[in-house]
Design an enzyme around this catalytic site. Structure first.
Site, mmCIF file in Angstrom:
data_model
loop_
_atom_site.group_PDB
_atom_site.id
_atom_site.type_symbol
_atom_site.label_atom_id
_atom_site.label_comp_id
_atom_site.label_asym_id
_atom_site.label_seq_id
_atom_site.Cartn_x
_atom_site.Cartn_y
_atom_site.Cartn_z
ATOM 1 N N GLU A 229 0.879 -1.177 0.000
ATOM 2 C CA GLU A 229 0.000 0.000 0.000
ATOM 3 C C GLU A 229 0.908 1.215 0.000
ATOM 4 O O GLU A 229 1.414 1.627 1.033
ATOM 5 C CB GLU A 229 -0.893 -0.016 1.251
ATOM 6 C CG GLU A 229 -1.884 -1.165 1.292
ATOM 7 C CD GLU A 229 -3.042 -0.988 0.314
ATOM 8 O OE1 GLU A 229 -3.200 0.112 -0.245
ATOM 9 O OE2 GLU A 229 -3.789 -1.960 0.101
ATOM 10 N N CYS A 263 -2.314 9.517 2.282
ATOM 11 C CA CYS A 263 -1.910 8.944 0.991
ATOM 12 C C CYS A 263 -2.902 9.267 -0.125
ATOM 13 O O CYS A 263 -2.516 9.347 -1.281
ATOM 14 C CB CYS A 263 -1.749 7.439 1.116
ATOM 15 S SG CYS A 263 -3.243 6.623 1.717
HETATM 16 P P1 NAD Z 1 7.162 5.448 7.807
HETATM 17 O O1 NAD Z 1 8.425 6.240 7.793
HETATM 18 O O2 NAD Z 1 6.395 5.330 9.074
HETATM 19 O O3 NAD Z 1 7.500 4.011 7.233
HETATM 20 C C1 NAD Z 1 6.511 3.040 7.082
HETATM 21 C C2 NAD Z 1 6.906 1.782 7.801
HETATM 22 O O4 NAD Z 1 8.022 1.225 7.136
HETATM 23 C C3 NAD Z 1 7.312 1.995 9.254
HETATM 24 O O5 NAD Z 1 6.756 0.978 10.059
HETATM 25 C C4 NAD Z 1 8.822 1.889 9.188
HETATM 26 O O6 NAD Z 1 9.387 1.411 10.391
HETATM 27 C C5 NAD Z 1 9.019 0.896 8.081
HETATM 28 N N1 NAD Z 1 10.319 0.990 7.416
HETATM 29 C C6 NAD Z 1 11.029 2.107 7.143
HETATM 30 N N2 NAD Z 1 12.180 1.775 6.517
HETATM 31 C C7 NAD Z 1 12.187 0.423 6.399
HETATM 32 C C8 NAD Z 1 13.087 -0.529 5.837
HETATM 33 N N3 NAD Z 1 14.226 -0.143 5.258
HETATM 34 N N4 NAD Z 1 12.749 -1.837 5.889
HETATM 35 C C9 NAD Z 1 11.583 -2.223 6.449
HETATM 36 N N5 NAD Z 1 10.689 -1.374 6.984
HETATM 37 C C10 NAD Z 1 10.983 -0.073 6.959
HETATM 38 O O7 NAD Z 1 6.125 6.005 6.766
HETATM 39 P P2 NAD Z 1 6.382 6.697 5.399
HETATM 40 O O8 NAD Z 1 7.021 5.759 4.443
HETATM 41 O O9 NAD Z 1 6.945 8.064 5.582
HETATM 42 O O10 NAD Z 1 4.802 6.872 5.026
HETATM 43 C C11 NAD Z 1 4.386 7.804 4.147
HETATM 44 C C12 NAD Z 1 4.137 7.135 2.809
HETATM 45 O O11 NAD Z 1 3.182 6.115 2.984
HETATM 46 C C13 NAD Z 1 3.554 8.058 1.780
HETATM 47 O O12 NAD Z 1 4.141 7.788 0.533
HETATM 48 C C14 NAD Z 1 2.091 7.688 1.768
HETATM 49 O O13 NAD Z 1 1.421 8.003 0.566
HETATM 50 C C15 NAD Z 1 2.172 6.234 2.016
HETATM 51 N N6 NAD Z 1 0.924 5.728 2.565
HETATM 52 C C16 NAD Z 1 0.205 4.862 1.815
HETATM 53 C C17 NAD Z 1 -1.000 4.390 2.285
HETATM 54 C C18 NAD Z 1 -1.828 3.427 1.488
HETATM 55 O O14 NAD Z 1 -2.779 2.871 2.056
HETATM 56 N N7 NAD Z 1 -1.538 3.189 0.228
HETATM 57 C C19 NAD Z 1 -1.461 4.796 3.538
HETATM 58 C C20 NAD Z 1 -0.686 5.672 4.271
HETATM 59 C C21 NAD Z 1 0.522 6.125 3.786
#
Ligand code: NAD
Length: 486
Positions: A229, A263
């Site tokens: 997602e 998102c």
């Molecule tokens: P974040 O920084 O919280 O990361 C998401 C998760 O990934 C966290 O649990 C984090 O610990 C983990 N993570 C980070 N680096 C990692 C790695 N190298 N290996 C494994 N896990 C790792 O969140 P974010 O990425 O800043 O979230 C924002 C993004 O998420 C935006 O692009 C947004 O559009 C997207 N998003 C998508 C949805 C959807 O339903 N499609 C919903 C919410 C957010």
């Protein structure tokens, strides 16, 4: 390596958390093997417990959200993180019996006699869920609804950016569920990486496309099925007939929800060039009338961290530096309070496509308004980019709306509003291409987290033997029936 208040280093904490993760997976795997498929009554109890848990912890959830975001409107917490989860659990509970039922499929009686064929959903087993910071409960407990409905055991891993929400999530889950059914592991990046190394029966990741790629690679190494997602730039196409106060209200309202940190927010909009100024004026009027002090209001969600806030500010600074028309809406403090981290709504008129603002997902309260000359140019602009998680079209003409939906591809779409499709438990939620793959919510979520087992039960009077050597008259009869006698 940093030292924490209790004298542990952050690395020690992740080492412990990783050990806890492996214990949790082993415990759940053993429980799954001992009891692989809970019945309807047990699943309904789990869903009820989940809904009851968020409602009972309402105030604690509100406090944790406010602690992590600096400011988080309690009404938004109620609507999305509490009622959204409880409503989704109630929806699944209402339909679960039908979702779990074996679905009969056709079996040609000429070949298979009185055999019965069916699809029987069964639990996949032990499922992992990596959760981002922007909706700490909606995106951990929401998918948990369909994961539990499908009969799985689940380990949740919240984001390191929401420590208060993560600690509460762990405590609530431990108090509500047996740990061999649902568990939570809390830690930093090392734990996050270790989480992707587990041989899950299914892994859900919600977050940025960049990390999503790493998750997909790690999952592929062990052939772990994965739902991604992800995010990207969700456009709103405004047709010439709809540059009006209602359209502007809808677009700004969606941008203001979570202050753009969503998102499926409107990332940018496409507006007819000769109505660009009118759109901007309507936006200024809307904020002046309905939310004049938006930049410091209790309805304005704080940006999750100063690092994220600086990133959003840098997008605007670059646009300003390149001579773009940048307009801050309403009044706002000269510089954001680091404890509250609020930013005002800001418009950037017709920015060039090479700006970071137009290349990266904005994920903050900045709305680029791109001008188009012909309506086809707007569609062309969308199709030249990555396929978005959601696309919005504003028009009074149903033919125009249908034309846009037919000529573009996105995970979800709304006509004359934005993001509402994500609020429906009945609609599948997910992306396509760079915005993700797979779906949760509703029956599609149930199926995503189920093994859709194909089951054939042999009956009588069939030609099953025709397919195996030694090939004899039965096989010949099948071939002759298709091609005529040799
Ligand atoms: P974040 O920084 O919280 O990361 C998401 C998760 O990934 C966290 O649990 C984090 O610990 C983990 N993570 C980070 N680096 C990692 C790695 N190298 N290996 C494994 N896990 C790792 O969140 P974010 O990425 O800043 O979230 C924002 C993004 O998420 C935006 O692009 C947004 O559009 C997207 N998003 C998508 C949805 C959807 O339903 N499609 C919903 C919410 C957010």
């Amino acid at each position: 390596m940093a030292l924490t208040a209790d004298g542990q280093t952050t690395d020690d904490r992740d080492t412990e958390a990783i050990r806890g993760l492996h214990e949790a997976v082993a415990r759940q795997r053993a429980a799954f093997l001992a009891d692989p498929s809970p019945g309807l009554a047990e699943r309904l109890e789990l869903l009820q417990a989940l809904a009851g848990m968020v409602v009972a912890n309402r105030l604690a959830i509100q406090e944790a959200m406010s602690a992590d975001f600096g400011v988080h409107p309690t009404i938004a917490t109620d609507l999305i993180e509490i009622l959204g989860v409880a409503g989704r659990a109630a929806y699944a509970a209402e339909r679960l019996e039908g979702w779990m039922a074996a679905e009969p499929r056709d079996a040609d009686p000429g070949l298979f006699g009185s055999a019965r064929a069916s699809v029987r959903p069964q639990p996949k087993g032990v499922v992992g869920n990596i959760v981002p910071w922007n909706f700490p409960y909606d995106l951990s407990l929401g998918p948990l609804v369909e994961m539990l409905a499908a009969g799985n055991r689940v380990v949740l891993k919240p984001s390191e950016y929401t420590p208060a929400c993560a600690a509460l999530l762990r405590d609530m889950i431990h108090a509500t569920f047996d740990r061999d059914r649902v568990d939570v592991v809390v830690g930093g990046l090392e734990l996050a990486r270790a989480f992707t190394q587990v041989r899950w029966d299914h892994l859900l990741y919600t977050g940025s496309p960049a990390i999503g790629r790493e998750i997909a690679v790690a999952a592929a190494a062990q052939l772990v099925p994965v739902t991604l997602e992800l995010g990207g730039k969700c456009p709103a196409i405004v047709a010439p007939d709809s540059v009006d106060a209602e359209t502007v209200k809808q677009i700004l309202g969606t941008k203001a929800l979570k202050n753009g940190q969503m998102c499926i927010t409107v990332d940018y909009c496409l507006v007819p060039r000769d109505q660009l100024e009118r759109f901007a004026q309507l936006a200024q009027e809307r904020v002046a009338e309905a939310m004049p002090g938006y930049g410091a209001s209790p309805d304005t969600t704080g940006i999750i961290s100063m690092r994220h806030l600086r990133r959003v500010e840098a997008l605007v600074d670059e646009a300003r530096g390149r001579g773009c028309d940048v307009r801050t809406l309403g009044t706002a403090p000269d510089s954001p309070d680091p404890a509250r981290r609020q930013l005002p709504l800001t418009l950037v008129l017709d920015p060039p496509d090479d700006l970071a603002l137009m290349r990266e997902e904005v994920f903050g309260p900045v709305l680029p308004i791109k001008a188009y000359d012909k309506f086809d140019d707007a569609i062309g602009h969308v199709n030249a980019g990555e396929r978005p998680l959601a696309l919005y079209v504003f028009t009074q003409d149903e033919d125009i709306a249908d034309d846009v939906l037919r000529r573009t591809t996105s995970g979800g779409a709304c006509v004359n509003c934005a993001a509402a499709h994500g609020a429906l438990a009945s609609l599948p939620f997910g992306g396509i291409g760079q915005s993700g793959s797979g779906r949760h919510h509703g029956i599609e979520g149930f199926r995503e987290f189920s093994n859709l087992r194909a089951v054939f039960v042999r009956g009588q009077d069939d030609l099953v033997e025709a397919f195996s050597p030694p090939y004899g008259p039965a096989a010949q009869a099948v071939v002759d029936a298709a091609f005529g006698p040799a």
